[in-house]
Design an enzyme around this catalytic site. Structure first.
Site, short mmCIF file in Angstrom:
data_model
loop_
_atom_site.label_atom_id
_atom_site.label_comp_id
_atom_site.label_asym_id
_atom_site.label_seq_id
_atom_site.Cartn_x
_atom_site.Cartn_y
_atom_site.Cartn_z
N HIS A 20 33.84 51.43 41.33
CA HIS A 20 34.36 50.11 40.99
C HIS A 20 34.21 49.80 39.50
CE1 HIS A 20 36.29 46.97 43.16
NE2 HIS A 20 35.30 46.11 43.24
N ASN A 66 34.88 39.82 41.10
CA ASN A 66 35.69 38.83 41.81
C ASN A 66 36.01 37.58 41.00
OD1 ASN A 66 35.56 40.67 43.85
ND2 ASN A 66 34.25 39.46 45.17
N ASP A 91 39.97 50.19 39.09
CA ASP A 91 39.99 51.22 40.13
C ASP A 91 41.06 50.89 41.16
OD1 ASP A 91 38.12 48.97 40.79
OD2 ASP A 91 38.05 50.00 42.73
N ASN A 112 40.28 42.52 44.52
CA ASN A 112 39.77 41.17 44.28
C ASN A 112 39.74 40.77 42.81
OD1 ASN A 112 39.42 40.70 47.02
ND2 ASN A 112 37.30 41.38 47.01
#
Length: 188
Positions: A20, A66, A91, A112
């Site tokens: 991530h 997020n 990613d 997100n």
């Protein structure tokens, strides 16, 4: 001419080499290659590099994935950078590991960080460079997968892929999204 290059990731040593965090890894390398140094600032670690008369403001949001839109919006406004000069590096589970894709606009694709950026900017019209991380996880284990470290096999070729992404970012700043898209098509 100024560009904002936002690399998405999560702050903290426990996330440093996770899938991530590819956006952070790419920006770290880009800064290293062009003499930039990251410093903590509002909503981000920020570095600035110059390439052939272009200024690239590199942002690694400290808002966690997020809430990435807060950092992106702030730095676009603070640096007076138009949205068409924004590139987000992230990613992508929907692409095989190592596959790169750059697009001038599009949906968040379930990501997100991209969702929050699109909600905050109220547009899908910004470039994004997606780094495929594959989807090698069992049902219900997506979060564990994206927050896990790259495998040994993936790590073996990761630095070459990151350097390719850095080249695509420079192509985006110097020649535009279409030229970067063509260059990305060469990646196997």
């Amino acid at each position: 001419m100024k560009y904002l290059i936002a690399g998405l990731g999560n702050i903290g040593p426990e996330y440093q080499l996770t899938r991530h965090n590819i956006g952070f890894l790419v920006l770290d390398r880009l800064a290293e290659l062009h003499g930039g140094t990251f410093k903590p600032d509002r909503y981000s670690f920020i570095a600035e590099i110059k390439v052939q008369g272009r200024t690239l403001v590199l942002s690694k949001p400290t808002t966690f994935m997020n809430l990435s839109g807060n950092a992106v919006r702030y730095w676009l406004q603070a640096e007076k950078i138009p949205t068409e000069n924004l590139l987000v590096v992230t990613d992508d589970l929907n692409l095989p590991y190592g596959k790169l894709r750059i697009r001038p606009k599009g949906s968040a694709g379930g990501h997100n960080g991209l969702t929050h950026i699109q909600q905050t900017l109220a547009t899908e019209n910004y470039a994004r460079l997606r780094f495929g991380i594959g989807a090698e996880f069992s049902k219900g284990r997506q979060v564990d997968y994206v927050l896990s470290n790259f495998s040994k096999d993936e790590m073996a070729g990761l630095s070459l892929l990151i350097d390719k992404v850095c080249e695509l970012i420079i192509t985006f700043a110097l020649r535009g999204t279409e030229a970067a898209m063509n260059a990305a098509g060469l990646v196997k």
